[in-house]
Design a protein around this motif. Structure first.
Motif: not given
Length: 145
Positions: A30-38
């Motif tokens: 459930g992580q979205s680094p740099f505001g990017l939805a994986p």
């Protein structure tokens, strides 16, 4: 066609798994680094790779003396299914792509049997399709929608 796989094929094939594994982990966590939805990134990469897999069969058909029309027809199936999967709601997008990539690794096993691609490529495809397909399925079943 029993020669060994080239190091480049092994290295680049393995490197192609990095986005599957990394993005699937981000979806599951459930992580979205740099505001990017994986999730959409993983679905898009899965669809691109599915199209690439169809291109392998197209190329084998083009290089074959017979150039069987059925191989050309079958080669477009992954692109069409992948494109449709991009319109499916979560989690079915990743589940469909995962099943497609896994299945296509098996479908293409007729290519080395028919002598259209080297034996090593069939084996490599099983490994790469297995890892990529399982990553997509894991994200589709364990990730948040």
């Amino acid at each position: 066609m029993h020669r060994a796989a080239s190091p480049a094929a092994l290295i680049l094939g393995g490197a192609g798994l990095i986005p599957f594994l990394g993005l699937a982990a981000l979806v599951i966590l459930g992580q979205s680094p740099f505001g990017l939805a994986p999730r959409p990134l993983l679905a898009a990469y899965g669809a691109v790779i599915a199209s690439f897999l169809g291109g392998l069969r197209w190329g084998a058909a083009a290089a074959s003396p017979e150039g069987r029309g059925v191989d050309y027809a079958v080669s477009v199936v992954p692109s069409l299914i992948a494109w449709a999967a991009l319109f499916a709601p979560a989690p079915w997008d990743l589940r469909a792509l995962g099943a497609l990539v896994l299945a296509w690794g098996l479908v293409d096993q007729d290519l080395p049997r028919r002598g259209l691609v080297p034996v090593w490529l069939g084996r490599l495809r099983l490994v790469l399709s297995g890892v990529a397909g399982l990553a997509l399925l894991a994200a589709g079943f364990l990730g948040s929608s």
